[in-house]
Design a protein around this motif. Structure first.
Motif, PDB file in Angstrom:
ATOM      1  N   ALA A 161       1.035   3.971  -3.035  1.00 42.60           N
ATOM      2  CA  ALA A 161       0.728   5.383  -2.769  1.00 42.60           C
ATOM      3  C   ALA A 161       1.876   6.293  -3.193  1.00 42.60           C
ATOM      4  N   GLY A 162       3.007   5.700  -3.555  1.00 40.99           N
ATOM      5  CA  GLY A 162       4.139   6.477  -4.043  1.00 40.99           C
ATOM      6  C   GLY A 162       5.054   7.033  -2.964  1.00 40.99           C
ATOM      7  N   TYR A 163       4.975   6.467  -1.751  1.00 38.13           N
ATOM      8  CA  TYR A 163       5.813   6.939  -0.651  1.00 38.13           C
ATOM      9  C   TYR A 163       7.091   6.123  -0.556  1.00 38.13           C
ATOM     10  N   LYS A 164       8.226   6.814  -0.446  1.00 35.54           N
ATOM     11  CA  LYS A 164       9.463   6.143  -0.065  1.00 35.54           C
ATOM     12  C   LYS A 164       9.350   5.851   1.424  1.00 35.54           C
ATOM     13  N   GLN A 165      10.061   4.838   1.875  1.00 39.73           N
ATOM     14  CA  GLN A 165       9.952   4.449   3.275  1.00 39.73           C
ATOM     15  C   GLN A 165      10.278   5.605   4.220  1.00 39.73           C
ATOM     16  N   LYS A 166      11.335   6.352   3.948  1.00 43.68           N
ATOM     17  CA  LYS A 166      11.724   7.444   4.862  1.00 43.68           C
ATOM     18  C   LYS A 166      10.662   8.542   4.892  1.00 43.68           C
ATOM     19  N   ASP A 167      10.027   8.812   3.757  1.00 42.31           N
ATOM     20  CA  ASP A 167       8.976   9.832   3.718  1.00 42.31           C
ATOM     21  C   ASP A 167       7.726   9.356   4.452  1.00 42.31           C
ATOM     22  N   PHE A 168       7.429   8.079   4.322  1.00 40.06           N
ATOM     23  CA  PHE A 168       6.270   7.521   5.010  1.00 40.06           C
ATOM     24  C   PHE A 168       6.482   7.545   6.520  1.00 40.06           C
ATOM     25  N   ILE A 169       7.683   7.220   6.956  1.00 42.29           N
ATOM     26  CA  ILE A 169       7.997   7.266   8.383  1.00 42.29           C
ATOM     27  C   ILE A 169       7.814   8.683   8.915  1.00 42.29           C
ATOM     28  N   ALA A 170       8.237   9.676   8.147  1.00 36.98           N
ATOM     29  CA  ALA A 170       8.054  11.073   8.555  1.00 36.98           C
ATOM     30  C   ALA A 170       6.574  11.395   8.701  1.00 36.98           C
ATOM     31  N   LYS A 171       5.740  10.917   7.779  1.00 32.06           N
ATOM     32  CA  LYS A 171       4.295  11.145   7.872  1.00 32.06           C
ATOM     33  C   LYS A 171       3.718  10.479   9.119  1.00 32.06           C
ATOM     34  N   ILE A 212      -2.773   4.319  13.076  1.00 31.69           N
ATOM     35  CA  ILE A 212      -2.140   5.482  12.439  1.00 31.69           C
ATOM     36  C   ILE A 212      -1.669   5.152  11.024  1.00 31.69           C
ATOM     37  N   ILE A 213      -1.153   3.961  10.810  1.00 30.41           N
ATOM     38  CA  ILE A 213      -0.728   3.576   9.453  1.00 30.41           C
ATOM     39  C   ILE A 213      -1.916   3.600   8.507  1.00 30.41           C
ATOM     40  N   ALA A 214      -3.042   3.037   8.925  1.00 28.36           N
ATOM     41  CA  ALA A 214      -4.243   3.056   8.086  1.00 28.36           C
ATOM     42  C   ALA A 214      -4.696   4.488   7.824  1.00 28.36           C
ATOM     43  N   LYS A 215      -4.639   5.312   8.845  1.00 27.93           N
ATOM     44  CA  LYS A 215      -5.056   6.717   8.709  1.00 27.93           C
ATOM     45  C   LYS A 215      -4.167   7.445   7.701  1.00 27.93           C
ATOM     46  N   VAL A 216      -2.855   7.267   7.799  1.00 29.50           N
ATOM     47  CA  VAL A 216      -1.924   7.951   6.895  1.00 29.50           C
ATOM     48  C   VAL A 216      -2.063   7.426   5.460  1.00 29.50           C
ATOM     49  N   LEU A 217      -2.379   6.135   5.319  1.00 26.75           N
ATOM     50  CA  LEU A 217      -2.566   5.554   3.984  1.00 26.75           C
ATOM     51  C   LEU A 217      -3.974   5.805   3.427  1.00 26.75           C
ATOM     52  N   HIS A 218      -4.841   6.388   4.248  1.00 23.67           N
ATOM     53  CA  HIS A 218      -6.231   6.668   3.846  1.00 23.67           C
ATOM     54  C   HIS A 218      -6.985   5.396   3.464  1.00 23.67           C
ATOM     55  N   VAL A 219      -6.816   4.364   4.298  1.00 29.25           N
ATOM     56  CA  VAL A 219      -7.532   3.103   4.102  1.00 29.25           C
ATOM     57  C   VAL A 219      -8.157   2.692   5.429  1.00 29.25           C
ATOM     58  N   LYS A 220      -9.140   1.811   5.366  1.00 25.83           N
ATOM     59  CA  LYS A 220      -9.706   1.249   6.589  1.00 25.83           C
ATOM     60  C   LYS A 220      -8.696   0.265   7.167  1.00 25.83           C
ATOM     61  N   TYR A 260      10.346   0.426  11.922  1.00 25.56           N
ATOM     62  CA  TYR A 260       9.362   0.383  10.845  1.00 25.56           C
ATOM     63  C   TYR A 260       9.742  -0.670   9.807  1.00 25.56           C
ATOM     64  N   SER A 261      11.007  -0.750   9.460  1.00 27.87           N
ATOM     65  CA  SER A 261      11.467  -1.733   8.487  1.00 27.87           C
ATOM     66  C   SER A 261      11.178  -3.152   8.974  1.00 27.87           C
ATOM     67  N   LYS A 262      11.378  -3.391  10.260  1.00 24.65           N
ATOM     68  CA  LYS A 262      11.085  -4.709  10.825  1.00 24.65           C
ATOM     69  C   LYS A 262       9.584  -4.994  10.789  1.00 24.65           C
ATOM     70  N   LEU A 263       8.762  -3.954  10.968  1.00 21.65           N
ATOM     71  CA  LEU A 263       7.314  -4.130  10.886  1.00 21.65           C
ATOM     72  C   LEU A 263       6.918  -4.558   9.477  1.00 21.65           C
ATOM     73  N   GLU A 264       7.413  -3.840   8.474  1.00 17.93           N
ATOM     74  CA  GLU A 264       7.112  -4.192   7.079  1.00 17.93           C
ATOM     75  C   GLU A 264       7.638  -5.577   6.731  1.00 17.93           C
ATOM     76  N   GLY A 265       8.781  -5.927   7.265  1.00 16.41           N
ATOM     77  CA  GLY A 265       9.382  -7.225   6.982  1.00 16.41           C
ATOM     78  C   GLY A 265       8.805  -8.357   7.800  1.00 16.41           C
ATOM     79  N   LEU A 297       0.827  -1.208   0.000  1.00 18.94           N
ATOM     80  CA  LEU A 297       0.000   0.000   0.000  1.00 18.94           C
ATOM     81  C   LEU A 297       0.861   1.257   0.000  1.00 18.94           C
ATOM     82  N   ARG A 298       1.941   1.230   0.766  1.00 25.07           N
ATOM     83  CA  ARG A 298       2.847   2.379   0.818  1.00 25.07           C
ATOM     84  C   ARG A 298       3.465   2.642  -0.551  1.00 25.07           C
ATOM     85  N   LYS A 299       3.950   1.591  -1.182  1.00 28.18           N
ATOM     86  CA  LYS A 299       4.576   1.742  -2.496  1.00 28.18           C
ATOM     87  C   LYS A 299       3.552   2.175  -3.545  1.00 28.18           C
TER      88      LYS A 299
END
Length: 79
Positions: free
Chosen positions: A25-35, A65-73, A48-53, A21-23
């Motif tokens: 949405a066009g977010y690089k990992q570092k930019d998504f972490i900032a959001k 918060i991840i769902a909120k930032v990604l604008h998904v349920k 965060y990397s360990k969470l994704e992995g 979903l992050r990819k």
């Protein structure tokens, strides 16, 4: 886009979906972490990397918060 070097773990169910979903949405990992940090989630890049992995579990606050930032349920993270 970078290719994941390590195989996914089994510590959570949503890491792969968050990464996809992050990819999409066009977010690089570092930019998504900032959001996430701006949205109130105190998370560092390693954690965060360990969470994704799927190498660590995630908290309910992180899921929310991840769902909120990604604008998904939140349920969409579990697909």
């Amino acid at each position: 886009m970078k290719i994941r070097k390590k195989t996914y773990g089994d510590s959570n169910l949503i890491g792969k979906n968050i990464e996809t979903l992050r990819k999409n949405a066009g977010y690089k990992q570092k930019d998504f972490i900032a959001k996430l940090q701006l949205a109130g989630l105190d998370i560092n890049p390693t954690s965060y990397s360990k969470l994704e992995g799927q190498l660590r579990s995630c908290t309910d606050k992180e899921v929310y918060i991840i769902a909120k930032v990604l604008h998904v349920k939140m349920e969409e993270l579990y697909r």
